[in-house]
Design an enzyme around this catalytic site. Structure first.
Site, PDB file in Angstrom:
ATOM      1  CG  HIS A 169      -2.016  -1.013   1.141  1.00  0.00           C
ATOM      2  ND1 HIS A 169      -3.317  -0.684   0.855  1.00  0.00           N
ATOM      3  CD2 HIS A 169      -1.996  -2.360   1.265  1.00  0.00           C
ATOM      4  CE1 HIS A 169      -4.053  -1.783   0.819  1.00  0.00           C
ATOM      5  NE2 HIS A 169      -3.263  -2.818   1.072  1.00  0.00           N
ATOM      6  CG  ASP A 381       0.022   9.518   0.722  1.00  0.00           C
ATOM      7  OD1 ASP A 381      -0.046   8.376   1.193  1.00  0.00           O
ATOM      8  OD2 ASP A 381      -0.694  10.465   1.114  1.00  0.00           O
TER       9      ASP A 381
HETATM   10  C1  GDG Z   1      -2.205   4.087   3.517  1.00  0.00           C
HETATM   11  C2  GDG Z   1      -1.169   4.722   2.568  1.00  0.00           C
HETATM   12  C3  GDG Z   1      -2.841   4.553   0.703  1.00  0.00           C
HETATM   13  C4  GDG Z   1      -8.994  10.377   7.590  1.00  0.00           C
HETATM   14  N1  GDG Z   1      -9.403  11.209   8.561  1.00  0.00           N
HETATM   15  C5  GDG Z   1     -10.587  10.760   9.003  1.00  0.00           C
HETATM   16  C6  GDG Z   1     -10.915   9.635   8.253  1.00  0.00           C
HETATM   17  N2  GDG Z   1      -9.913   9.419   7.409  1.00  0.00           N
HETATM   18  C7  GDG Z   1      -9.857   8.324   6.436  1.00  0.00           C
HETATM   19  C8  GDG Z   1      -9.990   8.868   5.040  1.00  0.00           C
HETATM   20  C9  GDG Z   1      -9.264   7.809   4.210  1.00  0.00           C
HETATM   21  C10 GDG Z   1      -8.238   7.247   5.190  1.00  0.00           C
HETATM   22  O1  GDG Z   1      -8.605   7.669   6.497  1.00  0.00           O
HETATM   23  C11 GDG Z   1      -6.843   7.788   4.922  1.00  0.00           C
HETATM   24  O2  GDG Z   1      -6.348   7.155   3.766  1.00  0.00           O
HETATM   25  P1  GDG Z   1      -5.080   7.692   2.954  1.00  0.00           P
HETATM   26  O3  GDG Z   1      -4.955   6.886   1.709  1.00  0.00           O
HETATM   27  O4  GDG Z   1      -5.267   9.126   2.641  1.00  0.00           O
HETATM   28  O5  GDG Z   1      -3.830   7.547   3.935  1.00  0.00           O
HETATM   29  P2  GDG Z   1      -3.137   6.399   4.901  1.00  0.00           P
HETATM   30  O6  GDG Z   1      -3.909   6.221   6.152  1.00  0.00           O
HETATM   31  O7  GDG Z   1      -1.743   6.864   5.096  1.00  0.00           O
HETATM   32  O8  GDG Z   1      -3.175   5.009   4.079  1.00  0.00           O
HETATM   33  C12 GDG Z   1      -1.893   5.487   1.471  1.00  0.00           C
HETATM   34  C13 GDG Z   1      -3.732   3.786   1.665  1.00  0.00           C
HETATM   35  O9  GDG Z   1      -2.971   3.144   2.689  1.00  0.00           O
HETATM   36  C14 GDG Z   1      -4.567   2.738   0.934  1.00  0.00           C
HETATM   37  O10 GDG Z   1      -3.767   1.878   0.178  1.00  0.00           O
HETATM   38  O11 GDG Z   1      -3.650   5.348  -0.137  1.00  0.00           O
HETATM   39  O12 GDG Z   1      -0.968   6.057   0.581  1.00  0.00           O
HETATM   40  O13 GDG Z   1      -0.296   5.578   3.291  1.00  0.00           O
HETATM   41  O14 GDG Z   1     -10.130   6.783   3.829  1.00  0.00           O
HETATM   42  O15 GDG Z   1     -11.357   9.005   4.744  1.00  0.00           O
HETATM   43  N3  GDG Z   1     -12.061   8.953   8.435  1.00  0.00           N
HETATM   44  C15 GDG Z   1     -12.924   9.419   9.381  1.00  0.00           C
HETATM   45  N4  GDG Z   1     -12.642  10.508  10.170  1.00  0.00           N
HETATM   46  C16 GDG Z   1     -11.496  11.195  10.006  1.00  0.00           C
HETATM   47  O16 GDG Z   1     -11.256  12.161  10.729  1.00  0.00           O
HETATM   48  N5  GDG Z   1     -14.093   8.781   9.570  1.00  0.00           N
END
Ligand code: GDG
Length: 485
Positions: A169, A381
């Site tokens: 990921h 990222d």
């Molecule tokens: C890893 C990789 C890759 C965030 N704040 C809140 C909240 N979120 C949710 C978002 C989103 C998720 O968390 C964050 O996903 P990201 O992809 O932006 O980042 P990572 O956590 O670092 O994820 C990344 C991912 O894995 C998938 O393969 O894209 O690059 O680092 O879904 O919506 N959800 C809620 N409240 C919040 O305050 N409910």
């Protein structure tokens, strides 16, 4: 999606549920995250089993709680129990202080600690033992992410000859960075015990191939149109790119509800600026939040007409606070936001609304709908799902996405987004200003492109691509063309 009668066995560091201490009572509840939502239907259809850590110490009665919870689900959950010492050395240590920063090109945050490596090897072996105990003749094993790169190796040691897939990921680093890792040969050779390895972007795939060439003597690589086959010993390993995504329809529909419209109204009503810019990240030094604050400050300084008309809402979700670099980042953000607000605030207007908290789903969607601009500027990222969720929730077709060129998502979204280099404070400040003055027609045109992209390449497609790829014969590169790897 059916897997022709095969049983899907998903392995990830965390289970899709969490066992928590609720004032002395241990409880189990659903975990959060896109991967759970994405995989749940496939798990149900294919009698799936999910193996992972339930997020608690060994003092919790996790096995019985999860067993009871599992009976109410349409698929099974099997916990891997980790003691606090394992979590410290394997999870907070090697996974999050060695692999995580190295794979995100942030060598300065890395520690290289032999004790951490030993714990990483040991925990990966224990995950493999749990998986081996669950495997059936027709199981399809799918291991996820950087914490579990050695599980395939240990399964082979236990004479498991099933097809085993792995998806990373996070980014895969360049050869020059990867070579700093004292355990590079063990890791890359162990990865080659999987049959199929998926990366988020072509860039990661290319980096991996270069590392195989450099650190695995005897491996040969043949590139096809969208894949490569590595031959190593008597094994053939398929490599490919499968950018993860979100459930577009779910966000699109949820964003239309009255609750979300009310939440969006509440956000706008309480921030006295006509233009709102959203930053939303886990607390992480990879996400480029200090650089974002500095770009926003530079924009206020360089284009003073925007003052009192624009505000940045930055939500930082608490994460990994027991790792020292994360605590330091939090302190840095507190002081930067305070300094910038002290410098520019006027009665009735604050430039940065900085909140260190988690939002519930309605509030999350409310923020996506309320903010005219999303400022997503990670230093690196794997993908970045927030950028895709913002577009899927932009049902009025007029949000603007400013996106870092170092987010995996940029490979698919560069056409509709304003792409920036987050290290370039001046350039990012100019990009925020260009979004501020962008005319409505251009906004709509760009957002239409972005929404079409996320709708087309949604998470269901991601799962299908990945799970079906292993059955397909790689397509040859037409004569005269060269592999784009
Ligand atoms: C890893 C990789 C890759 C965030 N704040 C809140 C909240 N979120 C949710 C978002 C989103 C998720 O968390 C964050 O996903 P990201 O992809 O932006 O980042 P990572 O956590 O670092 O994820 C990344 C991912 O894995 C998938 O393969 O894209 O690059 O680092 O879904 O919506 N959800 C809620 N409240 C919040 O305050 N409910």
């Amino acid at each position: 999606m059916q897997l022709s009668g095969r049983r899907l066995l998903v392995v990830s560091n965390r289970l899709p549920v969490a066992v928590i201490d609720d004032n002395g009572n241990w409880k189990v509840g659903p975990g959060a995250g896109g991967l759970v939502t994405a995989l749940a239907p496939v798990m149900r259809e294919n009698r799936g089993v999910w193996v992972g850590w339930p997020g608690c110490g060994s003092e919790a009665p996790a096995v019985s709680l999860i067993e009871a919870y599992s009976t109410q689900q349409d698929y099974d959950l099997k916990p891997v129990i980790l003691a606090e010492e394992d979590v410290r050395k394997f999870y907070r240590g090697f996974s999050n202080q060695t692999i995580w920063p190295l794979f995100h090109d942030l060598l300065g945050h890395c520690t290289f600690d032999a004790e951490g490596w030993v714990a990483y090897v040991d925990v990966n072996r224990r995950f493999a033992e749990v998986v081996a105990g669950l495997i059936e003749p027709h199981s399809f094993v799918w291991v996820h992410d950087y914490q579990l790169m050695l599980v395939g190796y240990f399964l082979r040691e236990m004479d498991i000859n099933h097809h085993i897939s792995f998806f990373l990921h996070i980014p895969f680093p360049s050869r020059d960075l990867f070579r700093r890792l004292p355990w590079k040969s063990d890791i890359i050779q162990s990865l080659l015990e999987y049959d199929h390895i998926g990366f988020q972007t072509r860039y990661d795939w290319r980096n991996f191939i270069q590392c195989v060439k450099a650190f695995v003597p005897g491996a040969t690589i043949k590139n096809y149109k969208k894949e490569s086959i590595v031959t190593y010993g008597n094994r053939a390993i398929r490599l490919g790119t499968y950018p993860i995504s979100i459930d577009f329809n779910e966000f699109n529909e949820a964003a239309k509800t009255k609750e979300v419209a009310d939440a969006a109204w509440f956000v706008h009503e309480n921030v006295k600026s006509s233009i709102l810019v959203l930053g939303l990240d886990r607390l992480d030094y990879t996400k480029g939040i200090p650089e974002r604050f500095m770009s926003f400050e530079r924009m206020l300084e360089k284009y003073p007409d925007v003052q009192e008309n624009i505000s940045l809402i930055q939500i930082v979700v608490p994460s990994r606070l027991r790792v020292p670099d994360y605590r330091n980042l939090k302190e840095n953000l507190d002081s930067l936001a305070g300094r910038i607000n002290g410098r520019f605030s006027r009665h009735g207007w604050i430039p940065i609304h900085y909140m260190f908290r988690t939002l519930d789903r309605t509030q999350l969607l409310g923020h996506y709908r309320a903010c005219e601009i999303a400022l997503i500027t990670p230093l690196r990222d794997g993908m970045n799902l927030v950028s895709k969720e913002y577009c899927a929730s932009s049902i009025d077709n007029d949000g603007i996405l400013i996106l870092s060129e170092f987010a995996g998502a940029a490979e698919q979204m560069a056409k509709g987004a304003i792409v920036v280099n987050p290290y370039d404070i001046e350039g990012t400040a100019d990009a925020i200003y260009s979004a501020y003055i962008m005319d409505p027609e251009e906004r709509r045109q760009r957002m239409r492109i972005l929404r079409a992209e996320v709708r087309r390449n949604n998470v269901k497609k991601w799962i299908e691509w990945f799970l079906h790829a292993y059955q397909q014969i790689p397509s040859e590169i037409p004569t005269g063309e060269t592999a784009d790897v």
